[in-house]
Design a protein around this motif. Structure first.
Motif, PDB file in Angstrom:
ATOM      1  N   GLU A  15     -25.846  69.916 -15.122  1.00  0.00           N
ATOM      2  CA  GLU A  15     -25.881  70.224 -13.648  1.00  0.00           C
ATOM      3  C   GLU A  15     -25.981  69.199 -12.793  1.00  0.00           C
ATOM      4  OE1 GLU A  15     -25.702  74.096 -10.870  1.00  0.00           O
ATOM      5  OE2 GLU A  15     -27.224  74.150 -12.486  1.00  0.00           O
ATOM      6  N   ILE A  38     -26.031  66.060  -5.988  1.00  0.00           N
ATOM      7  CA  ILE A  38     -25.297  65.315  -5.210  1.00  0.00           C
ATOM      8  C   ILE A  38     -25.568  65.220  -3.981  1.00  0.00           C
ATOM      9  CG2 ILE A  38     -23.443  64.563  -4.597  1.00  0.00           C
ATOM     10  CD1 ILE A  38     -21.867  65.926  -6.843  1.00  0.00           C
ATOM     11  N   ALA A  82     -16.431  68.226  -2.411  1.00  0.00           N
ATOM     12  CA  ALA A  82     -16.006  68.540  -3.647  1.00  0.00           C
ATOM     13  C   ALA A  82     -14.786  68.707  -4.055  1.00  0.00           C
ATOM     14  CB  ALA A  82     -16.298  70.310  -3.105  1.00  0.00           C
ATOM     15  N   ILE A 105     -14.661  64.511  -5.529  1.00  0.00           N
ATOM     16  CA  ILE A 105     -15.467  64.265  -6.503  1.00  0.00           C
ATOM     17  C   ILE A 105     -15.209  64.578  -8.038  1.00  0.00           C
ATOM     18  CG2 ILE A 105     -18.197  65.099  -7.389  1.00  0.00           C
ATOM     19  CD1 ILE A 105     -19.271  64.691  -5.057  1.00  0.00           C
ATOM     20  N   GLU A 106     -14.176  65.851  -7.106  1.00  0.00           N
ATOM     21  CA  GLU A 106     -13.803  66.557  -9.048  1.00  0.00           C
ATOM     22  C   GLU A 106     -12.891  65.414  -9.547  1.00  0.00           C
ATOM     23  OE1 GLU A 106     -12.448  70.622  -8.092  1.00  0.00           O
ATOM     24  OE2 GLU A 106     -14.571  71.093  -8.205  1.00  0.00           O
ATOM     25  N   VAL A 111     -17.384  71.567  -8.621  1.00  0.00           N
ATOM     26  CA  VAL A 111     -18.521  71.041  -7.570  1.00  0.00           C
ATOM     27  C   VAL A 111     -18.484  72.317  -6.777  1.00  0.00           C
ATOM     28  CG1 VAL A 111     -19.099  69.369  -5.945  1.00  0.00           C
ATOM     29  CG2 VAL A 111     -17.722  68.730  -7.899  1.00  0.00           C
ATOM     30  N   SER A 120     -19.151  72.487  -2.641  1.00  0.00           N
ATOM     31  CA  SER A 120     -20.246  72.167  -2.086  1.00  0.00           C
ATOM     32  C   SER A 120     -20.981  72.639  -1.056  1.00  0.00           C
ATOM     33  CB  SER A 120     -19.338  72.391  -0.751  1.00  0.00           C
ATOM     34  OG  SER A 120     -18.506  73.392  -0.773  1.00  0.00           O
ATOM     35  N   GLN A 134     -24.908  71.757  -2.749  1.00  0.00           N
ATOM     36  CA  GLN A 134     -24.111  70.856  -3.663  1.00  0.00           C
ATOM     37  C   GLN A 134     -24.663  70.396  -4.800  1.00  0.00           C
ATOM     38  OE1 GLN A 134     -26.189  68.567  -0.539  1.00  0.00           O
ATOM     39  NE2 GLN A 134     -25.428  68.932   1.045  1.00  0.00           N
ATOM     40  N   ARG A 135     -23.563  70.985  -5.306  1.00  0.00           N
ATOM     41  CA  ARG A 135     -24.062  70.583  -7.289  1.00  0.00           C
ATOM     42  C   ARG A 135     -22.767  70.494  -7.806  1.00  0.00           C
ATOM     43  NH1 ARG A 135     -28.947  75.166  -8.210  1.00  0.00           N
ATOM     44  NH2 ARG A 135     -30.409  74.226  -6.567  1.00  0.00           N
ATOM     45  N   CYS A 136     -22.798  69.896  -8.882  1.00  0.00           N
ATOM     46  CA  CYS A 136     -21.773  69.915  -9.535  1.00  0.00           C
ATOM     47  C   CYS A 136     -22.340  69.671 -11.317  1.00  0.00           C
ATOM     48  CB  CYS A 136     -21.655  68.243 -10.119  1.00  0.00           C
ATOM     49  SG  CYS A 136     -20.284  67.591 -11.127  1.00  0.00           S
ATOM     50  N   ALA A 194     -26.189  60.549  -7.775  1.00  0.00           N
ATOM     51  CA  ALA A 194     -26.478  62.388  -7.827  1.00  0.00           C
ATOM     52  C   ALA A 194     -27.485  61.687  -8.636  1.00  0.00           C
ATOM     53  CB  ALA A 194     -25.325  62.385  -8.847  1.00  0.00           C
TER      54      ALA A 194
END
Length: 792
Positions: free
Chosen positions: A95, A98, A107, A110-111, A125, A127, A130-132, A157
């Motif tokens: 995880e 970002i 989001a 980024i994906e 992702v 939004s 703010q994590r992926c 990140a």
């Protein structure tokens, strides 16, 4: 002439710059080479829809220095990767936290960017947090490659490791959602059947049809009483064992008493059924609890990315060899190498090298601190422009940074004072309600009408069920939280809504709170006709581009033309020299440039020992601060400024803003002492800050507020987080708290008044169970409707 704004980040484009890119048949301008490079990458990667559909501008893009590229590669070390990820067969699960996300389009971008990498198996992702969440083949593409791919489109990140407490928190939130779904779906189904039964009472309904509808209603209600309502029963049972009557006792009695009475009526075809009341009551209570829990969850998600602060990796020196290791595994006595731009991974003493360090997160002093052999350095501070060897004295967990972060683990979630008062009222009400219900049953069974005793007692419990009382405070608080959240204010601790109307003192930090938190050029004095002001600043910016020093970043916007510099040499803590057009150029301190110091100037530029320019810097005051300070003073608040900055800028701010008191050069301990003295004197205190050094002060104050631009730790510690770059939201927060308090008082007044009227009528038998349900529902609806006014 109107200002021109960067197409990527919407910041003003410095005059004289020429960063252009064609997009949608138009020439787009950019503020710097970083934004231009990011935009070019996004468009050339067939991701240009990001610019067409985004709702907020992107964060300003900064190129990754070569030194930091090497730091990213340290994440690829097997020991480090093992500490921060999980293996799923041949795939690695991780995880990422970002930085720079501004809207849902980020989001999407980024994906799309990561899915273009062949090694990436799955990417999701969020939004909001703010994590992926990432699943990829680490043996094909290293983690550093993924981080660089994100950096190429403008996002920084770092690995995020969810602790056990957060995992439990998410699991409980999932349970709330499931119970809410069960009670909501069953309420809709049973209400449809109830309508048929109610109309059948007036139009005539066949007994077999009525029995069928009742049995179906009973079966549909079973999931509610056996699953969705169980938390109320558990809470009530714990309360009874502790000999403390809480609100869940009559709630549980009303739910299960009504259910079993309705089940009895269904089985023996006698009396009325109220399955819809059971489902609706459970759904309303679960809805309030879910919203409250969800608000806390969002607050936690938004502010718990602590690995942005905590160092993840370190370079261990062992037998003169460099080895990338996990920062958490460092021990006292280890020797680590800290490169320019890196975060220092542990407290220790410098044994080789010299540099300057940014310790503003820990001390509040924004100016860089020179570091030489023998000086102590702290974990979490940033090494600027020198190569250091540090002997570890304390591992990360026991460092000053680690101790400050550990405070959050010991922070107890206290129940809001207004809810405590409601609980005391509920306890008083519940005890007497149970006595009244028991007395009613005895009275009717032995003296009035034994056949009606059961149903009259049910009417008392249902009509006087503390639904409105139990919803009065939570619904008002939830609506107030939602309203403030829409305004850009995130309340993490509902107790502040009770304390804020009683505030007497507001304490401000300076750097990053009252000010923007970064140096900028305020004045340029020229001493040579060979250079214009723009040329001088551009020359300084070209030299400072080689440094990670915060003063150097003040000139980044002045970089209009790239110059061919030769023999660049950085003298740590002093300045930078280079050859340009066959002249020896120097930028730095007066001593480094061998010139006479000028009043208020911090940076000097000279060519062949001839002074060209002297530059004054300042940390700009937020534009909304003067109006806010004036408004708060008119409302009678006492305003204080406690700052770790010992420069004369604190005095200038005091002269400009006129605080009731100002103390500069404060350590975190001194800030805590000052706030503690105010609290001991009986004052109600709010603390507003943004740095790690403000976190202990947050605990000392009654209410703590962190800026959106502040550190993750300060936001995690604070009761309130301002989600926008606007300190003026403090006034909105104070107004919202007063409105919430009024709503709570109105709800409590109605719910108590209703029960005082309905109890005598129910005991006397004038309120049938059917009317009791309507009365209880109307009372609850009125309370909820009044709370919803807070959303407007």
């Amino acid at each position: 002439m109107s200002a021109v704004y960067c197409f990527h980040c919407h910041e003003p484009v410095p005059s004289g710059t020429s960063f252009l890119l064609e997009f949608d048949a138009r020439q787009r301008q950019f503020c710097c080479a970083g934004c231009l490079a990011v935009a070019d990458t996004i468009i050339s990667s067939n991701l240009a829809d990001y610019y067409r559909f985004r709702t907020e501008p992107a964060s300003r893009a900064n190129a990754i220095p070569k030194e930091l590229e090497a730091e990213l590669s340290s994440f690829d070390a097997p020991q480090v990767l093992e500490d921060i990820s999980n293996k799923q067969g041949e795939l690695t699960e991780l995880e990422l936290s970002i930085s720079g996300m501004s809207c849902a389009a980020c989001a999407w971008l980024i994906e799309k960017q990561l899915r273009q990498l062949p090694a990436v198996h799955q990417v999701n992702v969020n939004s909001t947090t703010q994590r992926c969440h990432l699943l990829w083949r680490a043996d094909t593409t290293p983690l550093s490659g993924i981080l660089k791919s994100l950096a190429s489109i403008g996002y920084q990140a770092s690995p995020f490791i969810a602790d056990q407490e957060e995992q439990v928190f998410k699991l409980e939130l999932s349970r709330y959602l499931k119970r809410l779904a069960v009670s909501g779906i069953m309420t809709m189904q049973v209400m449809m059947l109830a309508v048929a039964l109610y109309f059948g009472e007036y139009t005539g309904i066949d007994a077999s049809h009525q029995g069928y509808l009742r049995w179906i209603s009973l079966l549909l209600t079973l999931p509610v009483v056996l699953y969705a309502a169980l938390p109320f029963v558990s809470s009530a049972w714990r309360s009874v064992k502790a000999r403390q009557m809480n609100m869940d006792v009559p709630v549980s009695l009303a739910i299960y008493y009504t259910f079993f009475a309705s089940a009895y009526a269904t089985a023996f075809s006698t009396g009325e059924v109220y399955f819809e009341s059971v489902c609706m009551f459970t759904f309303l209570l679960q809805l309030g609890k879910f919203f409250e829990y969800r608000a806390r969850s969002r607050a936690r998600d938004a502010t718990s990315n602590l690995l942005k602060i905590m160092p993840v990796t370190a370079t261990l020196l062992k037998n003169d060899e460099q080895q990338a290791v996990s920062a958490r595994r460092l021990q006292s006595g280890d020797c680590i190498l800290v490169k320019p731009g890196e975060t220092i991974a542990a407290d220790g003493q410098i044994i080789s090298g010299q540099s300057s360090a940014d310790e503003s997160m820990l001390t509040g002093e924004y100016a860089p601190v020179s570091k030489n052999i023998g000086d102590l350095v702290m974990a979490g501070s940033i090494n600027h422009d020198g190569l250091l060897q540090v002997n570890v004295s304390k591992p990360l967990a026991s460092s000053r940074l680690g101790q400050i972060i550990a405070l959050q683990q010991r922070t107890l979630s206290q129940k809001p004072a207004v809810l405590q008062r409601t609980d005391r009222l509920a306890k008083y009400f519940v005890e007497r309600l149970l006595i009244i219900a028991a007395a009613t049953f005895v009275l009717w069974y032995f003296w009035l009408d034994a056949d009606r005793a059961f149903w009259v007692t049910l009417s008392v419990l249902v009509a006087t069920c503390p639904c409105a009382l139990s919803l009065a405070t939570p619904t008002a608080i939830t609506c107030a939280l939602a309203r403030l959240n829409r305004s850009g204010i995130l309340i993490k601790n509902a107790q502040v809504l009770d304390v804020l109307p009683e505030l007497t003192h507001i304490v401000f930090d300076k750097t990053g709170t009252l000010t923007e938190g970064r140096f900028s050029v305020s004045d340029v004095t020229l001493f040579s006709s060979d250079y214009s002001e723009e040329q001088a600043l551009n020359l300084i910016a070209n030299l400072e581009a080689y440094s990670e020093h915060p003063i150097g970043r003040a000139f980044s916007s002045s970089l209009s033309t790239k110059l061919a510099l030769e023999q660049v040499n950085i003298v740590v803590g002093s300045g930078i020299s280079a050859q340009f057009n066959s002249r020896q150029i120097k930028v730095g301190s007066a001593a480094f440039c061998a010139v006479t110091p000028q009043a208020k100037a911090m940076v000097y530029l000279c060519a062949d020992n001839q002074l060209i320019a002297a530059v004054s810097l300042h940390d700009a005051l937020r534009q909304e601060v003067p109006a806010l300070v004036s408004q708060l003073q008119q409302q009678g608040y006492q305003l204080l400024m406690l700052t770790g900055d010992s420069s004369d800028q604190a005095d200038k701010l005091q002269q400009q803003l006129g605080f009731n008191q100002m103390i500069k050069g404060c350590s975190p301990e001194q800030k805590v002492a000052e706030i503690t003295n105010l609290v001991s004197a009986g004052h109600k205190v709010l603390m507003l800050g943004d740095g790690i050094n403000d976190s202990p002060s947050f605990h000392a104050a009654h209410v703590s507020v962190a800026m959106q631009s502040g550190t993750d730790l300060s936001k995690n510690q604070a009761d309130v987080v301002l989600l926008q770059h606007d300190i003026g939201l403090i006034a909105t927060l104070l107004q919202g708290s007063k409105a919430a308090q009024r709503g709570i008082r109105q709800n409590l007044a109605w719910s108590v008044g209703y029960n005082l009227i309905i109890i005598p009528l129910a005991v006397a038998g004038f309120v049938s169970p059917y009317i009791a349900v309507i009365g209880m529902s109307f009372s609850s609806l009125l309370v909820v409707s009044n709370s919803l006014r807070l959303l407007k």
